[in-house]
Design a protein around this motif. Structure first.
Motif, PDB file in Angstrom:
ATOM      1  N   GLU A  13       0.832  -1.205   0.000  1.00 32.78           N
ATOM      2  CA  GLU A  13       0.000   0.000   0.000  1.00 32.78           C
ATOM      3  C   GLU A  13       0.869   1.259   0.000  1.00 32.78           C
ATOM      4  N   ARG A  14       1.939   1.260   0.808  1.00 36.41           N
ATOM      5  CA  ARG A  14       2.843   2.421   0.840  1.00 36.41           C
ATOM      6  C   ARG A  14       3.544   2.601  -0.508  1.00 36.41           C
ATOM      7  N   THR A  15       3.947   1.503  -1.106  1.00 40.45           N
ATOM      8  CA  THR A  15       4.604   1.563  -2.408  1.00 40.45           C
ATOM      9  C   THR A  15       3.647   2.117  -3.459  1.00 40.45           C
ATOM     10  N   ALA A  16       2.422   1.636  -3.452  1.00 36.04           N
ATOM     11  CA  ALA A  16       1.423   2.117  -4.410  1.00 36.04           C
ATOM     12  C   ALA A  16       1.142   3.601  -4.202  1.00 36.04           C
ATOM     13  N   GLU A  17       1.033   4.031  -2.960  1.00 39.07           N
ATOM     14  CA  GLU A  17       0.786   5.443  -2.663  1.00 39.07           C
ATOM     15  C   GLU A  17       1.959   6.307  -3.120  1.00 39.07           C
ATOM     16  N   ARG A  18       3.167   5.845  -2.894  1.00 36.77           N
ATOM     17  CA  ARG A  18       4.350   6.589  -3.330  1.00 36.77           C
ATOM     18  C   ARG A  18       4.373   6.710  -4.857  1.00 36.77           C
ATOM     19  N   GLN A  19       4.033   5.648  -5.541  1.00 34.72           N
ATOM     20  CA  GLN A  19       3.997   5.678  -7.006  1.00 34.72           C
ATOM     21  C   GLN A  19       2.921   6.641  -7.512  1.00 34.72           C
ATOM     22  N   ARG A  20       1.756   6.655  -6.873  1.00 33.48           N
ATOM     23  CA  ARG A  20       0.695   7.600  -7.251  1.00 33.48           C
ATOM     24  C   ARG A  20       1.154   9.045  -7.039  1.00 33.48           C
ATOM     25  N   GLU A  22       4.253  10.170  -7.004  1.00 40.49           N
ATOM     26  CA  GLU A  22       5.278  10.494  -8.001  1.00 40.49           C
ATOM     27  C   GLU A  22       4.650  10.793  -9.351  1.00 40.49           C
ATOM     28  N   GLN A  23       3.664  10.002  -9.739  1.00 44.95           N
ATOM     29  CA  GLN A  23       2.969  10.219 -11.011  1.00 44.95           C
ATOM     30  C   GLN A  23       2.235  11.562 -10.999  1.00 44.95           C
ATOM     31  N   GLU A  24       1.605  11.873  -9.895  1.00 42.49           N
ATOM     32  CA  GLU A  24       0.906  13.155  -9.754  1.00 42.49           C
ATOM     33  C   GLU A  24       1.885  14.317  -9.856  1.00 42.49           C
ATOM     34  N   HIS A  25       3.036  14.184  -9.224  1.00 41.27           N
ATOM     35  CA  HIS A  25       4.068  15.228  -9.278  1.00 41.27           C
ATOM     36  C   HIS A  25       4.553  15.423 -10.715  1.00 41.27           C
ATOM     37  N   LYS A  26       4.799  14.332 -11.427  1.00 40.51           N
ATOM     38  CA  LYS A  26       5.252  14.434 -12.820  1.00 40.51           C
ATOM     39  C   LYS A  26       4.210  15.126 -13.683  1.00 40.51           C
ATOM     40  N   GLN A  27       2.959  14.766 -13.477  1.00 41.14           N
ATOM     41  CA  GLN A  27       1.892  15.379 -14.265  1.00 41.14           C
ATOM     42  C   GLN A  27       1.782  16.871 -13.951  1.00 41.14           C
ATOM     43  N   ARG A 138      -3.294  18.035 -24.261  1.00 41.61           N
ATOM     44  CA  ARG A 138      -4.499  17.669 -23.507  1.00 41.61           C
ATOM     45  C   ARG A 138      -4.588  16.154 -23.331  1.00 41.61           C
ATOM     46  N   ARG A 139      -4.241  15.422 -24.360  1.00 37.18           N
ATOM     47  CA  ARG A 139      -4.238  13.953 -24.245  1.00 37.18           C
ATOM     48  C   ARG A 139      -3.208  13.492 -23.218  1.00 37.18           C
ATOM     49  N   ASP A 140      -2.015  14.083 -23.281  1.00 39.16           N
ATOM     50  CA  ASP A 140      -0.950  13.682 -22.361  1.00 39.16           C
ATOM     51  C   ASP A 140      -1.322  13.977 -20.906  1.00 39.16           C
ATOM     52  N   LEU A 141      -2.046  15.055 -20.705  1.00 38.98           N
ATOM     53  CA  LEU A 141      -2.454  15.419 -19.348  1.00 38.98           C
ATOM     54  C   LEU A 141      -3.783  14.770 -18.945  1.00 38.98           C
ATOM     55  N   SER A 142      -4.299  13.922 -19.818  1.00 42.60           N
ATOM     56  CA  SER A 142      -5.560  13.213 -19.574  1.00 42.60           C
ATOM     57  C   SER A 142      -6.733  14.171 -19.414  1.00 42.60           C
ATOM     58  N   ILE A 143      -6.666  15.289 -20.099  1.00 46.10           N
ATOM     59  CA  ILE A 143      -7.773  16.247 -20.081  1.00 46.10           C
ATOM     60  C   ILE A 143      -8.820  15.813 -21.101  1.00 46.10           C
ATOM     61  N   ASP A 144      -8.344  15.363 -22.265  1.00 47.26           N
ATOM     62  CA  ASP A 144      -9.229  14.770 -23.284  1.00 47.26           C
ATOM     63  C   ASP A 144      -8.908  13.289 -23.339  1.00 47.26           C
ATOM     64  N   THR A 145      -9.849  12.478 -22.959  1.00 46.85           N
ATOM     65  CA  THR A 145      -9.599  11.032 -22.996  1.00 46.85           C
ATOM     66  C   THR A 145     -10.381  10.361 -24.078  1.00 46.85           C
TER      67      THR A 145
END
Length: 145
Positions: A13-20, A22-27, A138-145
């Motif tokens: 769970e901690r690993t998954a949260e850390r990965q989320r 990190e992904q949020e920070h990159k975005q 927009r696609r890269d930022l998942s604004i338009d899916t």
């Protein structure tokens, strides 16, 4: 045994949260760089339009103003940042938009005014490049899916 299972689950769970996170920070970082880059392109485009409408400026002054527009926009430096944080497909589109503005600049430097075919053709090409870039961002930022 139950402690070991609980420990393993908590670790996952901690690993998954850390990965989320990190992904949020990159975005968030990509969003900021993308926004800055689009703003820089807009500064260039507005500066070029202004110069193309000014038919009283001599060739030397026009060339100096055109160079200043590009240098002060910050787009060149942002291109380097984009190359580090954006996927290759985005980098290619950012380059396409930037290069189309350079071609517009060259037409203006050669004397094209806002009414000339050379200006209009290059301006329209830039608008197409910009639309393609915005759609990809927009696609890269998942604004338009």
């Amino acid at each position: 045994m139950a402690d070991r299972v609980r420990w393993r689950r908590e670790l996952m769970e901690r690993t998954a949260e850390r990965q989320r996170a990190e992904q949020e920070h990159k975005q968030t970082m990509r969003h900021a760089v993308y926004t800055e880059y689009l703003t820089a392109l807009s500064r260039i485009r507005n500066g070029l339009r202004e110069i193309a409408h000014d038919e009283t400026t001599g060739a030397a002054e026009r060339a100096a103003r055109l160079q200043k527009v590009f240098l002060e926009s910050g787009a060149y430096e942002l291109r380097s940042q984009l190359q580090l944080v954006a996927p290759e497909s985005i980098v290619q589109r950012t380059e396409g938009a930037y290069k189309s503005l350079r071609r517009l600049r060259m037409a203006i430097e050669d004397g094209a005014s806002f009414q000339d075919a050379a200006y209009l053709e290059r301006r329209d090409h830039y608008h197409g490049q910009l639309a393609s870039l915005k759609q990809a961002l927009r696609r890269d930022l998942s604004i338009d899916t």
